[in-house]
Design a protein around this motif. Structure first.
Motif, PDB file in Angstrom:
ATOM      1  N   VAL A 233      18.218   3.152 -14.002  1.00  0.00           N
ATOM      2  CA  VAL A 233      19.424   2.403 -13.663  1.00  0.00           C
ATOM      3  C   VAL A 233      19.291   1.951 -12.211  1.00  0.00           C
ATOM      4  O   VAL A 233      18.456   2.456 -11.461  1.00  0.00           O
ATOM      5  N   ILE A 234      20.120   0.991 -11.858  1.00  0.00           N
ATOM      6  CA  ILE A 234      20.096   0.549 -10.462  1.00  0.00           C
ATOM      7  C   ILE A 234      20.572   1.687  -9.581  1.00  0.00           C
ATOM      8  O   ILE A 234      21.533   2.388  -9.912  1.00  0.00           O
ATOM      9  N   ALA A 235      19.855   1.926  -8.494  1.00  0.00           N
ATOM     10  CA  ALA A 235      20.259   3.014  -7.616  1.00  0.00           C
ATOM     11  C   ALA A 235      19.891   2.640  -6.189  1.00  0.00           C
ATOM     12  O   ALA A 235      19.303   1.586  -5.947  1.00  0.00           O
ATOM     13  N   ARG A 236      20.238   3.548  -5.283  1.00  0.00           N
ATOM     14  CA  ARG A 236      19.934   3.258  -3.881  1.00  0.00           C
ATOM     15  C   ARG A 236      18.415   3.256  -3.677  1.00  0.00           C
ATOM     16  O   ARG A 236      17.660   3.849  -4.442  1.00  0.00           O
ATOM     17  N   LYS A 237      18.024   2.562  -2.621  1.00  0.00           N
ATOM     18  CA  LYS A 237      16.598   2.409  -2.328  1.00  0.00           C
ATOM     19  C   LYS A 237      15.978   3.779  -2.033  1.00  0.00           C
ATOM     20  O   LYS A 237      16.664   4.688  -1.552  1.00  0.00           O
TER      21      LYS A 237
ATOM     22  N   GLY B 163       9.125   0.924 -14.268  1.00  0.00           N
ATOM     23  CA  GLY B 163       8.686   0.718 -12.887  1.00  0.00           C
ATOM     24  C   GLY B 163       9.513  -0.346 -12.186  1.00  0.00           C
ATOM     25  O   GLY B 163      10.050  -0.130 -11.096  1.00  0.00           O
ATOM     26  N   THR B 164       9.666  -1.509 -12.849  1.00  0.00           N
ATOM     27  CA  THR B 164      10.398  -2.593 -12.178  1.00  0.00           C
ATOM     28  C   THR B 164      11.821  -2.156 -11.876  1.00  0.00           C
ATOM     29  O   THR B 164      12.363  -2.470 -10.817  1.00  0.00           O
ATOM     30  N   THR B 165      12.433  -1.388 -12.796  1.00  0.00           N
ATOM     31  CA  THR B 165      13.815  -0.953 -12.536  1.00  0.00           C
ATOM     32  C   THR B 165      13.856   0.031 -11.373  1.00  0.00           C
ATOM     33  O   THR B 165      14.604  -0.151 -10.411  1.00  0.00           O
ATOM     34  N   ILE B 166      13.019   1.055 -11.457  1.00  0.00           N
ATOM     35  CA  ILE B 166      13.114   2.116 -10.452  1.00  0.00           C
ATOM     36  C   ILE B 166      12.782   1.591  -9.064  1.00  0.00           C
ATOM     37  O   ILE B 166      13.457   1.904  -8.082  1.00  0.00           O
TER      38      ILE B 166
ATOM     39  N   LYS C  83      22.362  10.393  -7.305  1.00  0.00           N
ATOM     40  CA  LYS C  83      22.874  10.740  -8.638  1.00  0.00           C
ATOM     41  C   LYS C  83      22.039  10.110  -9.740  1.00  0.00           C
ATOM     42  O   LYS C  83      21.904  10.662 -10.824  1.00  0.00           O
ATOM     43  N   ALA C  84      21.476   8.952  -9.464  1.00  0.00           N
ATOM     44  CA  ALA C  84      20.738   8.246 -10.513  1.00  0.00           C
ATOM     45  C   ALA C  84      19.523   9.060 -10.955  1.00  0.00           C
ATOM     46  O   ALA C  84      19.006   8.880 -12.045  1.00  0.00           O
TER      47      ALA C  84
ATOM     48  N   THR D   3      19.756  -1.060  -4.808  1.00  0.00           N
ATOM     49  CA  THR D   3      20.873  -1.652  -4.079  1.00  0.00           C
ATOM     50  C   THR D   3      20.954  -1.005  -2.707  1.00  0.00           C
ATOM     51  O   THR D   3      20.905   0.216  -2.590  1.00  0.00           O
ATOM     52  N   GLY D   4      21.061  -1.838  -1.699  1.00  0.00           N
ATOM     53  CA  GLY D   4      21.268  -1.307  -0.350  1.00  0.00           C
ATOM     54  C   GLY D   4      20.055  -0.556   0.161  1.00  0.00           C
ATOM     55  O   GLY D   4      18.999  -0.536  -0.456  1.00  0.00           O
TER      56      GLY D   4
END
Lengths: 931, 125, 502
Positions: C364-368, C433-436, C358-359, C441-442
């Motif tokens: 934003v923080i999202a799954r790996k 870049g650092t965020t993506i 969804k991200a 998470t996970g």
């Protein structure tokens, strides 16, 4: 081109560890070390020549257009730095082997580290400004990767970003500075630049260039006020800190100042800025270092302070000061690297870096402790250690300078104060960690590290002692050539002895020692005093600032790009208005010299009708159906106008297009609301009205000006050649299919694409069929009135006949493929309207899409045909034939072309209208994607 | 004559651009159509006006400038293609977005205003 | 080979048409094969054309054998051939990427794509201003249709804005053409250029209005402030291959400004010399600023890329406004670099958004992500390039432009604008870049694998970045010659007197 290899080898070496990673830690470490070691060997090979005073230059052209060459130099300064970078680099590689845990990807780490190493090497051996800048930026990037190595930690990411941003900004300033210098001396060759110091210093832009370059240097070397990023770079693994903050990254800025010393130094501006910045940084760093409980934090600030010291020395107005600076560069690199490594060992073996917990480690790790203590004493500047010597020189130099005029006496005083603090924090490092009672709840009980982890520290500490005790023997030559490279001539006489007799510098050292001890002894008071100021975390400040900037930009964007088409269109129209209106101001009078046509009643009537219905369209635009009717009236009159002014083709075309357009709009209106509610505010209305009226006036004026001014045009050519060259008497048609046939080709392509696009739109359209209009009246339930069916059916053949006629005469009389096509299409559409899709489907078995493609294909083929006769595309051919009964008739390739036009038009119009019509029936589901 | 002609072009332009600046797709389409009329007349005018000139050889000694006529013809066709596309696009956006506002949704302030208006209407009638 | 100059137009056209007929129309695989091979041939052809015009001088193709200024002529000089080659390379990248599946999400992808290429090439090659209009319409209508490819509310919404604004633009184009023909009495660009200096006072004012209206039209295409509003949402909404292809669209506008305002209204146009420049200076400057602000404000990678396009447009127009050979040459180098890399960036953004659930590509923080390393490397290279950091092509273009400004008074705002925009991009992209890549998470849940085609496509476009550095010398040589050719018009305008083969 061997110097190239000095940088190329480590660069290639970046890849090695990535490949050997999977073969175990030892092999990975070893293989990673090979290429850098090789490059070090190369350097040592050259060292001889350099010591004999022959610097080495090598270069190859790369991009002369931007003055970027691959150009290298190896002089004393480069040599010194190469030794530090590669030597300490290798030690760090060995050290990291034991420091990194199993989780860390060793290959990746070494890759980054060696990439960084190569970048540093590149900086110090560059002989071209832009190349130097290139490697400079490369250090920023690779250090970003190193600092963020533990990227799962927030502080690592933030620290890395901060370092990148600050040094990156500095890099941009540096670039500007270097370009300025380059444009002053008109060359980016370093030798040329250094040789033209006077020219640069006397140039008007010197101050700007200087400040820009200094910003670059200060950001890299963490000089006040840019020092804040360095402590947060400590989030990196300790080997990285040991490398970046002793010998390399932060030294790059110092190197830059030393490198450009001959070109930029020597003015008051330089001395004031550099020395004061250095002094401030020296004091600030030394003071804060004392209060850091984190081992690495203490070392970080002490680094800042020592860098300040070196900067100050470069800013002092004397050549010996420069020598002292170079000397301290060496010493600081050595003892700081060893200290960081020691700190790393302690962290590694005891699980903490907090000096409030770490106490009395001496008995747990006596050997490491001894090494660390020696290094720390050297940092404090205790005799018999290298730190002492350079500090003595430093004190000596602070005494014989006069940059602050009558206030110059303050500099030695403050220098002593700074030294005292550095003694104090060194003491704290030693006493708190290794003595001072027992450790307090450490994660694990400290012990000596693995054997080889100590080797790098041993080597460095040994150097501290050697340099400290036999300076003349160990470093004098290196120092000589390095400083003569800085000064561009032999370095002034100095005496690297430990004992110079009783003199001011010695007294100052003693003072610093005593002061340091007293400060440390009464540290409680200081800590209390300091505790009154709450500590601001630069990280948060920085992030806050960035966030603020982002929010601000988002506000701006939201304000301008509010997603309202009306506004965008308004701006577009306003802009066009300005562009068209400004030139008219120079137009003294719009009426030109061309004689005008007298008015006649019919024209006036037509004009009045047109104007009336146009305005009516606007007034009743909310009642969409009425608006549509008025619109069609305008369209009709337009075609009459064309007819009136001797353009029959246009009249016909306009008329037929008009019909199709109106059918289309009516169909669309069936699905759209039949009326618009009032929603624009009066303010908007009046603004829109104002702009459109103005634009109307401007366009009208221009139109009038053009109509009334004479024109000599290329058109006579067409009239002259239409029959002879194009084989047609209808000039307009000949232009369309021959002179400018390429336009027509493009035009039918546009029509075809439009049809495809529309089909694409319809195919995915899920629109509901309104059963009644918005007044609630149901739509007629007899879709196909009998009468209409019969009439239209009988009309069809007639219409087709007409279109054939129109088509054939097109070349010589008003008409042509396009109009014919529209007529045909309208005729078929009529069948759709009359009988409905169901009736048509079995009867008309043409895939309109193929019709379009075929039409364009035919038109194209006609054009390509001329290739056979070695004529350019679309060259036409025509001839007259005589047949019995038929009489003379003409065949022209243009007709074939027109056939293409005809087919495309039919296909396109049908594809659009038929499918649109289907939407209204149960056939809508039949419209499917065919791909 | 030229004056009247220019006047017509000007007024068509005005009406067209005013309608293009409205908020509903269909109105905008009508506006665009008006503009295209204006444009065609304007382009045609660039060849100057000829009352009884011939477009076909041999009809008379006077010729109307044929080139602009050809250009206008092309312009008409292309204009038709574009109008057709934008009309269907308008339908599509109604289908996808549920309204015929050019921005795909009716801005809040307008909604508020409308409810006020309708309320007042109820009171009046 | 005398027909070489027209092939870049006819080839895609023919391919597009054939794909509407059996045996291609109902088999996506045949279409793919056909389209890709055609595109490769197109690249070869364009390269040949470029070499020919480079070595044998400007190639002029006289359609129907009608002498200019009467007939339509194609002008294949260094500039146009360069643009054509650039287009076909970008096209191949976008096409390969689409073949991984996007092309199935709606009908007619490949035909429309080819028509788009045809339109762009035509706009680059034609030497006739009305023909330029026609090709503008071709590429526009194709882009309208491509923009809704894949469907969805966002696309429809963006398309309504895009289409309506461009229709207004087209009508303004026609007004301008009417004025220009009504005053100059010719349509061939070279011929117009020759006639403009001879205009009378009365005509001059009108012609100037026409010229400036053209600036509006081209500015709208090029997304010059304040006409840039349509761009970010449109590009962000378009499906990845389309967005990548659109990277050339803004360049069409810029190219037309170069062509029209440096030829017809060039330095030697007498009273109408360089009428656009006083407007270009401030607007280009503001465009850079606005673009940089947009980059900082972007919440997602697609929008960042879109705003980067605006920054590059501003930079290019700033360089063009300098009206110096060096500056133009720099602009051309920068244009090659930015076109290809932005294209790649849109694709990378798409890869990322397909892997993060969804991200999508929002910061934003999202799954790996699944193929973090691969995508990471691609992103890293692209990022360094667009930010203008060595060792990738970005820094060369930037430095060339900075150098070109040396010795002008405008340097005081050219340099800060370019450098600060670079800094803004650095800040924004390092955050992105650092965020993506690092704030995940996970573990990645989706087994979403990447089609090799997509990787090839991205690699193809990204490879330009290092190559432009390694072969910086030949490239800059070429751009220098191109700029020289553009700035003195004598060699090109001979043909209006001599003419081709009849």
């Amino acid at each position: 081109m061997n110097l190239l290899w000095v940088v190329l080898l480590p660069l290639i070496g970046t890849l090695v560890p990535l490949l050997t990673d999977r073969y175990g830690r030892n092999l990975c470490t070893f293989s990673a070390a090979i290429l850098p070691a090789w490059s070090l060997a190369l350097v040592l090979m050259y060292a001889g020549d350099v010591f004999d005073g022959q610097d080495i230059r090598q270069s190859i052209e790369w991009i002369p257009a931007m003055g970027l060459d691959l150009s290298f130099r190896l002089d004393g300064l480069s040599l010194l730095f190469l030794l530090l970078i590669l030597g300490i680099g290798l030690l760090v590689i060995l050290y990291a082997r034991y420091y990194l845990s199993a989780k860390d990807s060793m290959g990746q780490f070494y890759a980054y580290l060696i990439l960084f190493m190569s970048a540093m090497v590149g900086i110090v051996i560059s002989n071209n400004l832009i190349q130097l800048w290139m490697f400079w930026e490369l250090t920023s990037i690779s250090s970003f990767l190193l600092i963020s190595f533990w990227s799962h930690k927030s502080e690592a990411r933030k620290g890395a970003r901060m370092a990148l941003t600050v040094t990156g900004a500095g890099g941009l300033a540096l670039l500007a500075g270097l370009l300025l210098i380059g444009s002053i001396v008109d060359s980016y060759d370093l030798d040329t630049v250094l040789a033209n110091g006077d020219l640069i210093r006397s140039h008007a832009t010197y101050p700007i260039a200087l400040i820009l370059v200094l910003i670059g240097a200060f950001t890299k070397s963490a000089q006040f006020p840019f020092h804040f990023w360095l402590p947060h770079a400590m989030a990196a693994p300790t080997p990285v800190s040991a490398y970046l903050h002793s010998a390399t990254m932060v030294k790059a800025g110092i190197f830059l100042m030393a490198r450009f010393y001959p070109a930029l130094a020597g003015t008051d501006l330089w001395f004031i800025i550099v020395s004061l910045t250095g002094l401030t940084t020296l004091l600030l760093g030394a003071y804060i270092a004392l209060f850091k409980h984190d081992l690495k934090g203490l070392l970080a600030y002490s680094t800042i302070s020592h860098l300040g010291l070196i900067t100050l020395l470069l800013g002092l107005n004397s050549e010996l000061a420069a020598v002292a600076a170079v000397f301290h560069i060496i010493n600081h690199a050595i003892f700081k690297a060893s200290l960081f490594m020691a700190a790393g060992i302690i962290d590694h073996e005891s699980g903490s870096r907090d000096m409030r917990k770490l106490n009395g480690l001496l008995k747990y790790m006596p050997y490491t402790a001894t090494l660390a203590i020696v290094a720390a004493l050297s940092m404090a500047g205790v005799p018999l250690l290298n730190g002492f010597l350079s500090k003595e020189m430093f004190f000596a130099e602070t005494l014989n300078q006069s940059i602050l005029g009558s206030l110059s006496w303050m500099i030695p005083l403050l220098a002593t104060v700074g030294a005292a603090f550095s003694v104090a924090y060194s003491l704290r490092f030693i006493h708190d960690v290794f003595f001072n009672g027992e450790p307090i709840d450490l994660p694990k009980t400290p012990k000596e590290p693995p054997r080889y982890m100590k080797v790098p520290v041993e080597i460095l500490v040994a150097l501290c002692l050697l340099v400290g005790i036999f300076p003349a023997f160990v470093v004098e030559d290196l120092l000589n050539i390095a400083s003569s490279a800085v000064l561009l001539h032999a370095s002034p006489a100095y005496n690297l002895a430990i004992w110079h007799g009783f003199n001011w510098p010695l007294f100052m050292s003693a003072l610093a020692m005593v002061g340091g001890v007293t400060i440390y002894y009464n540290r409680r008071l200081l800590f209390q005093f300091q505790s009154h100021f709450e500590e601001t975390d630069a990280k948060h400040v920085f992030e806050g600032v960035v966030q603020a900037i982002v929010d601000f930009s988002q506000r701006i964007i939201r304000f301008f790009e509010n997603g309202s088409l009306q506004r965008y269109a308004f701006i577009l129209i306003l802009f066009s208005l300005l562009m068209a209106a400004f030139p008219l101001l120079d137009l003294t009078q719009s009426r030109g010299s061309r004689p005008q046509i007298p008015l006649d009643g019919v024209a006036v009537m037509g004009a009045f009708l047109m104007i009336f219905s146009a305005i009516a369209t606007v007034i009743w635009h909310r009642k969409r159906f009425i608006a549509l009717i008025f619109l069609s009236v305008v369209g009709l009159i337009v075609s009459l106008v064309f007819a009136q002014f001797s353009a029959p083709d246009l009249a016909l075309t306009q008329l037929s297009v008009e019909i199709v357009t109106i059918i289309l709009l009516l169909l669309a209106l069936f699905f759209l609301p039949q009326s618009t509610q009032k929603e624009s505010s009066y303010r908007r209305m009046s603004l829109d009205l104002l702009v459109s009226v103005l634009l109307g006036c401007v366009i009208g004026t221009i139109c009038f000006a053009i109509l009334t001014s004479p024109l000599n045009t290329i058109s006579d050519f067409f009239i002259a050649n239409s029959k002879t060259g194009g084989g047609g008497t209808n000039v307009v048609n000949v232009i369309l299919v021959d002179f400018r046939g390429f336009d027509t080709l493009g035009e039918i392509v546009v029509l075809g694409i439009a049809a495809l696009g529309i089909f694409k739109l319809i195919a995915k359209m899920r629109i509901y069929i309104p059963t009644r209009d918005d007044k609630g009246r149901p739509w007629g339930n007899d879709p196909h009135p009998m009468m209409f069916e019969l009439v239209s059916q009988s009309l069809l053949p007639l219409a087709l006949l007409v279109s054939v006629y129109i088509f054939l005469r097109g070349h010589n009389m008003p008409g042509g493929g396009f109009i014919a096509g529209l007529i045909t299409a309208v005729a078929i559409i009529q069948q759709y309207i009359a009988h409905g899709v169901l009736w048509i489907k079995p009867r008309v078995k043409i895939d309109y899409q193929w019709l379009i493609a075929g039409g364009i294909l035919i038109a194209m083929a006609t054009g390509l045909g001329s290739w056979l006769f070695d004529k350019p595309f679309l060259s036409t051919w025509f001839d007259y034939f005589d047949l019995p009964w038929v009489g003379e008739f003409e065949l022209a390739s243009a007709m074939l072309f027109d056939l293409g036009v005809y087919l495309t038009v039919v296909g396109a119009v049908m594809l659009i209208l038929a499918n649109l019509g289907k939407l209204t029936t149960s056939e809508r589901l039949e419209i499917k994607e065919n791909s | 004559m030229e004056g009247v002609y220019a006047l017509c072009v000007g007024i068509l332009t005005t009406c067209g651009f005013f309608l293009v600046l409205r908020a509903r797709t269909f109105t905008v389409v009508i506006g665009l159509t008006l503009i295209s009329y204006a444009v065609n007349l304007f382009l045609f005018a660039s060849g100057r006006l000829k009352l009884d000139g011939a477009a076909v050889l041999g009809q008379s000694a006077e010729y109307a400038d044929p080139l602009p006529q050809a250009l206008v013809l092309t312009a008409i066709v292309i204009g038709f293609a574009m109008t057709a596309f934008v009309v269907i696009l308008a339908m599509r956006s109604r289908a996808d977005l549920g309204n015929d506002h050019v921005d795909g949704q009716v801005p809040e302030d307008v909604i508020a205003q409308q409810t006020k208006v309708s309320a007042s209407d109820k009171r009046n009638g | 080979m005398q027909h070489l100059p027209i092939l870049p137009i006819l080839l895609p056209m023919l391919v597009a048409v054939l794909m509407l007929l059996p045996p291609f129309t109902n088999s996506i695989n045949r279409q793919r094969l056909f389209a890709v091979s055609a595109m490769i041939i197109l690249i070869i052809t364009s390269a040949l054309l470029l070499l020919t015009s480079h070595e044998q001088g400007t190639q002029i193709y006289i359609l129907g054998g009608w002498q200019p200024p009467f007939g339509i002529a194609l002008v294949a000089d260094r500039l146009s051939t360069l643009m054509v080659l650039l287009t076909s390379v970008l096209g191949l990248g976008a096409q390969l990427y689409a073949c991984a599946g996007e092309d199935k999400e709606g009908m007619y992808f490949h035909p429309l794509f080819m028509f788009q290429i045809m339109g762009v090439n035509g706009a680059f090659l034609t030497g006739d201003i009305f023909n330029l209009f026609v090709f503008f319409e071709v590429l526009l209508i194709a882009s309208y249709a491509l923009l809704i490819h894949g469907g969805g509310k966002q696309k429809t919404k963006a398309n309504v804005h895009y289409v309506i604004l461009n229709l207004i633009g087209s009508s303004i184009f026609l007004f301008a053409l009417g004025i220009l023909y009504g005053t100059i009495g010719s349509l061939n660009i070279e011929d117009m250029a020759n006639k403009v200096p001879l205009l009378g006072e009365h005509q001059q004012a009108l012609a100037k209005a026409g010229g400036l209206l053209l600036l509006v039209v081209f500015g709208l295409k090029a997304a010059l402030l304040p006409l840039h509003f349509w761009l970010p949402k449109t590009y962000a909404a378009a499906s990845a291959p389309v967005a990548a292809l659109f990277a050339i669209m803004t360049k069409v506008g810029i190219y037309s400004i170069l062509r029209v305002h440096m030829t017809i209204f060039g330095e030697d146009a007498g009273a109408l010399a360089s009428i656009a420049v006083p407007w270009l200076w401030p607007l280009a400057f503001l465009t850079i600023i606005m673009g940089a602000i947009g980059v900082l404000a972007s919440p997602s990678l697609r929008l960042t890329a879109a705003n980067l396009v605006i920054v590059s447009v501003g930079t290019l127009l700033l360089a063009i406004a300098m009206q110096r050979e060096a500056a133009t040459s720099a602009a051309l180098y920068y244009m090659i670099h930015t076109t290809l890399v932005t294209g790649a960036l849109f694709m990378i953004a798409d890869l990322i958004s397909k892997q993060r659930g969804k991200a999508e590509d929002r910061f934003v923080i999202a799954r790996k992500m699944n193929h973090e390393k691969l995508i990471g490397i691609a992103f890293f290279i692209a990022a360094l390039t667009v930010v203008g950091m060595p060792p990738f092509s970005g820094f060369i273009g930037k430095i060339l432009i900075l150098q070109a400004a040396e010795g002008m008074t405008e340097i005081v705002w050219v340099w800060p604008a370019v450098l600060l925009a670079g800094l803004a991009c650095l800040v924004a992209i390092s955050r992105a870049g650092t965020t993506i890549f690092w704030r995940s998470t996970g573990e990645s849940t989706s087994a979403e694998s990447i089609s090799p085609l997509k990787i090839i496509a991205i690699a193809l476009l990204l490879s330009a970045s290092p190559l432009l550095v390694v072969f910086g010398d030949p490239v800059t040589d070429y751009t220098n010659l191109t700029a020289a050719q553009l700035h003195d018009r004598t060699p090109a305008n001979e043909f209006t007197h001599t003419g081709g083969d009849q």
